[in-house]
Structures are given as C-alpha cells and as structure tokens.
Design a protein around this motif. Structure first.
Motif, short mmCIF file in Angstrom:
data_model
loop_
_atom_site.label_atom_id
_atom_site.label_comp_id
_atom_site.label_asym_id
_atom_site.label_seq_id
_atom_site.Cartn_x
_atom_site.Cartn_y
_atom_site.Cartn_z
N THR A 1 -21.16 29.56 69.08
CA THR A 1 -21.37 29.59 67.62
C THR A 1 -20.07 29.72 66.84
O THR A 1 -20.07 29.56 65.62
CB THR A 1 -22.27 30.79 67.23
N LEU A 2 -18.97 30.03 67.53
CA LEU A 2 -17.70 30.27 66.84
C LEU A 2 -16.78 29.07 67.05
O LEU A 2 -16.02 29.00 68.02
CB LEU A 2 -17.05 31.55 67.39
N ASP B 1 -13.69 28.48 62.44
CA ASP B 1 -13.89 29.91 62.18
C ASP B 1 -13.02 30.79 63.07
O ASP B 1 -13.32 31.98 63.25
CB ASP B 1 -15.37 30.27 62.39
N GLY C 1 -12.51 30.24 66.39
CA GLY C 1 -12.89 30.16 67.80
C GLY C 1 -12.14 29.04 68.51
O GLY C 1 -11.28 28.39 67.91
N VAL D 1 -18.20 32.68 70.58
CA VAL D 1 -19.45 33.09 69.90
C VAL D 1 -19.17 34.19 68.88
O VAL D 1 -18.20 34.93 68.98
CB VAL D 1 -20.54 33.59 70.90
N THR D 2 -20.09 34.31 67.92
CA THR D 2 -20.00 35.36 66.91
C THR D 2 -20.64 36.64 67.45
O THR D 2 -21.46 36.60 68.38
CB THR D 2 -20.76 34.92 65.66
N THR D 3 -20.28 37.78 66.87
CA THR D 3 -20.87 39.04 67.33
C THR D 3 -22.37 39.08 67.04
O THR D 3 -23.12 39.70 67.78
CB THR D 3 -20.18 40.24 66.66
N ASP D 4 -22.80 38.38 65.99
CA ASP D 4 -24.24 38.36 65.66
C ASP D 4 -25.07 37.78 66.80
O ASP D 4 -26.12 38.32 67.16
CB ASP D 4 -24.50 37.54 64.39
#
Ligand SMILES: [Zn+2]
Length: 452
Positions: free
Chosen positions: A160-161, A165, A167, A212-215
């Motif tokens: 997702t990152l 952003d 990543g 990936v995002t932390t969410d």
C-alpha cells in the motif's frame, strides 16, 4: 488414499522429529499414521499391505514457510544477479507488474512441483502482487495446490506504500486498503479450511515495512484475530530495512512490529536476520515464528539469522526457500543443508546438528504455520511422508543414513505421500507432464523480461 493398512517396513533410517521409535517402520491407514513400529517388531494390530523400505530413509513431509511462487519466472535474471535487496526489488517490480493469470498458474505449478520433488508436502506462499487483471491470483494458486494434491497456506499479501508516499514499490503495484481487506475476507470465507488435515489455508501478509502503511498492518492483525487466521510479513531482512524503519517510523523493526499489534504467536516472520539480544528475548517470549531462509540471505548478502538463539529463547523456527528470484531454487532439502552449514558458522558444530536442521524443516516449520497435524511422524498425525533413497554415488560409503541426507546432499525424494496418497513415485509426480510444464514456463519467463 489407502483404506488398507499399509506398513512401510524396515526402513534404512527414520527421522520422526520427536523422540518416538519407528525403526521398524510406519503404518498408514486412510489419511493418517496409525502406528509406529519399533525395531525388529511387526505392527501390533496387523496390516494389509507392505512396502519394503529397506533402501529408503523416511522423513515427515517437509514444510516450507516462505516463498513467492511467481518469482520462478525471474530466476537468475542478469540485471539483478549481483545486487542486494533494495536495488534487486526496484529492478524487478516493473517486470513482475507484467504478470498474467496463466503466468502465475505456470509459476505456481513449477514452484510446488519442485518443492514436492524435494520432499515438501506443505508450502506457504506470500503473494503480494495484484496488478490489473490479477484479482484472482490466490484462487489460481488454490486450484494448482489441489491439482498437485499438496497442502498450502496461501497468504493474501499486500502493498500500500508506493514510491510517491516514500515506499519502495512503483504506484501500479500498490492497492487501496479497502480493496485488500475486502478481498482478504472473501478469500478466508471461500477457501480457508480449519482443523486436522486441512489442505488449503489462507493467511494475511502485508509485504514489508517499506511497502505497506501502518494502517494495513493494524487492520490485517485485527482481521486475522477476528477470523483466526495467521499473519505473515518480511521483517529485519537487511540493514537497509532497519534504516528505513528508523527514518520512516522512528522505530527499530521489532518496536514497529509491536506498535502495529503483531507481537503474537499468530505471527511468523520471513528472515529475521537483524535482531539484537533484547529483541530476540521479546520475540521468544511472544512465541513468534521465524522463517529462516539461509540461501536467500546468502544470495542477497543480507546476513545470518540468529536461529539457534531465537529457538532457545522460545521462538518457533522453520525454514523457507524464499522466492525463486533470490534463491534461485525451490529445493527444501538443499535448504535444510544450507541452514545446517550457515548455522554452524555462527554457533559451531555441536549446536547446529543435522537433526536440528531437519527439525526446523519439518516440525518447526509446521508449528510456524500454526499446524500440529503435520511435520512429524507419530500416531494420529497426517500421513505426509518423504522417502529418500541413498543408493546414489554421493551416498556411497556413508554410515548414518539420516545425517547423510544433509551431509551428502540429498536433493530429490524417491517417494512422497500426502494424506495417505502417493504423489511422487520413483522420483516422478503422478499426473504431471514435467517436460511440457518446463517448456511453457520457460517461454513465459522469456516473455516476461523481453525488452526490459
Ligand atoms: Zn520473501
């Protein structure tokens, strides 16, 4: 599957992955092991058929804890043969973004067939690539596993990152969190089997801290707890990743893992190379699983996993061949040999034994995947067995038959049984045209890198 009682009798050697004596052989009925026969004895309750195992060494079916099946299409691609992880990934992402459903079907068949021929009966895959048109990736893998008659824990991976952003992966390879979570739930409901003897299981697997995002880490952990499925990710593979975590999140990798709710026995981690003493103690206390991938770690010059200390601290240690672009093979017996040797370099000959390495490849790996019905030879366990012959020149003159499998370099099983059914006989997979598969897979691999 045999409904008769089959006695695999008087093997040349047996490794049960526990303290039980099966020197006189193993009795199988239906899909299960029903009796272990001590040396010099016969089955206590009789048998219908016998299989003479005088020339075979019997192991529990091996269990692979980390792979990316699609990567068999990019083995030994020249631009990434001699680079470490981050440039390796950045060069490969655009190639992998070309993946088609047929490519994935071929790649998955090749990876699983290679594993099966090496004695592996249960395999985990970490699939995190869902470019347009690849929405059914996990469903494709499910059908391949069923066709080959194996077991698998297929993880619904995610990225997702994107690079926009901060990543590593390019934008076209990342997905929205809502899409990932909806598909994860669908896959669990559609395919995840529970309980003894499960053939297909689904896990959730955000790819790595730098993609990936932390969410999505937190949401995946919550969904895994709600549906009681396992959690997987890459962690502490390289120093680059450690630096990324410190810069992006202000945390070391294990602190990051804990901050998103993953420090639990539901989690198993690929690699786990760069942990300090305090982190090893925390991972052990939490009962986290580690997929030790020695060849990949050497191939990408990532470092040596502190597997013996992790296990002694209480972590569950299994083995993974990792994706075929960083190994580049999918042979789990050779991986056990690599684990033995690289761990000896770190801990010496007394602590890193052939039995310990084989234990990681069987019972340890099974536990890392949350299973207690496979990975060892005992009454009541699934009849997943790998039989190796030791009549090849490489074994000539060897004495201890179990240790010889690793020290002399066994690489191909003569027979493999999954759930009481022979899947490999005389070194060949039942029902698979291997030359045709290799030809079509090789053509797909050439297409994938054309013009790159
Ligand atoms: Zn991996």
């Amino acid at each position: 599957m045999t409904e008769k009682r089959l006695w695999l009798r008087n093997p040349r050697g047996v490794f049960t992955a526990n303290d039980l004596d099966a020197d006189g052989g193993v009795v199988v009925e239906g899909s299960s092991i029903v009796e272990l026969v001590p040396a010099g004895q016969r089955p206590a309750t009789g048998y219908d058929e016998g299989f003479e195992a005088r020339d075979h060494v019997i192991l529990p079916g091996l269990v692979n804890t980390h792979h990316h099946f699609y990567q068999t299409l990019t083995r030994v691609w020249a631009p990434v043969v001699n680079v470490p992880l981050f440039p390796w990934l950045v060069n490969l992402y655009p190639v992998w973004a070309r993946l088609t459903p047929r490519d994935l079907e071929l790649a998955t068949t090749v990876a699983l067939a290679e594993l099966l021929l090496s004695g592996c009966t249960t395999a985990a895959d970490h699939h995190y690539l869902f470019p347009g048109g690849m929405e059914d990736s996990i469903d494709i893998q499910v059908s391949v596993v069923r066709n080959l008659g194996m077991r698998a824990l297929l993880t619904r991976g995610s990225m997702t990152l994107g690079e926009d952003d901060g990543g590593l992966p390019p934008r076209q390879t990342v997905q929205q969190a809502e899409v990932i979570l909806a598909d994860s739930k669908r896959l669990i409901q559609q395919h995840h089997e529970r309980g003894h003897g499960a053939r297909i299981q689904i896990g959730l697997a955000p790819c790595s801290p730098f993609s990936v995002t932390t969410d999505i880490m937190r949401d995946s952990a919550a969904m895994a707890a709600e549906h009681d499925v396992r959690l997987h990710t890459h962690l502490a593979e390289t120093i680059d990743e450690e630096d990324f975590c410190r810069d992006m999140f202000g945390l070391r990798t294990v602190d990051y893992l804990e901050s998103v709710g993953w420090l639990s026995p539901r989690t198993w981690l690929a690699h786990g190379v760069h942990f300090n003493d305090e982190e090893i103690a925390r991972l052990g206390a939490a009962g986290v699983g580690i997929a030790h991938c020695p060849t990949s770690n050497m191939r990408l010059a990532s470092g040596i996993c502190r597997a013996v200390e992790l296990e002694d601290a209480g972590a569950v240690v299994g083995l993974g061949v990792d994706g075929s672009a960083s190994n580049d093979g999918s042979n789990l017996m050779l991986e056990a040999r690599q684990a033995l040797y690289v761990q000896r370099l770190r801990y010496g000959a007394e602590q890193a034994t052939p039995e310990r390495a084989l234990g990681w490849a069987t019972k340890g790996s099974a536990r890392a995947l949350g299973r207690d019905d496979v990975g060892e030879i005992a009454a009541g366990k699934q009849a997943d067995l790998a039989l190796f012959k030791t009549d090849d020149i490489r074994f000539s003159g060897s004495h201890d038959p179990v240790a010889a499998l690793l020290l002399c370099g066994a690489e191909r099983a003569d027979r493999v049984m999954v759930g009481g059914q022979w899947r490999v006989v005389d070194g060949e997979i039942d029902g698979l045209d291997l030359p045709a598969l290799i030809a079509e897979h090789s053509a797909a691999a050439r297409r994938m890198v054309a013009g790159m």
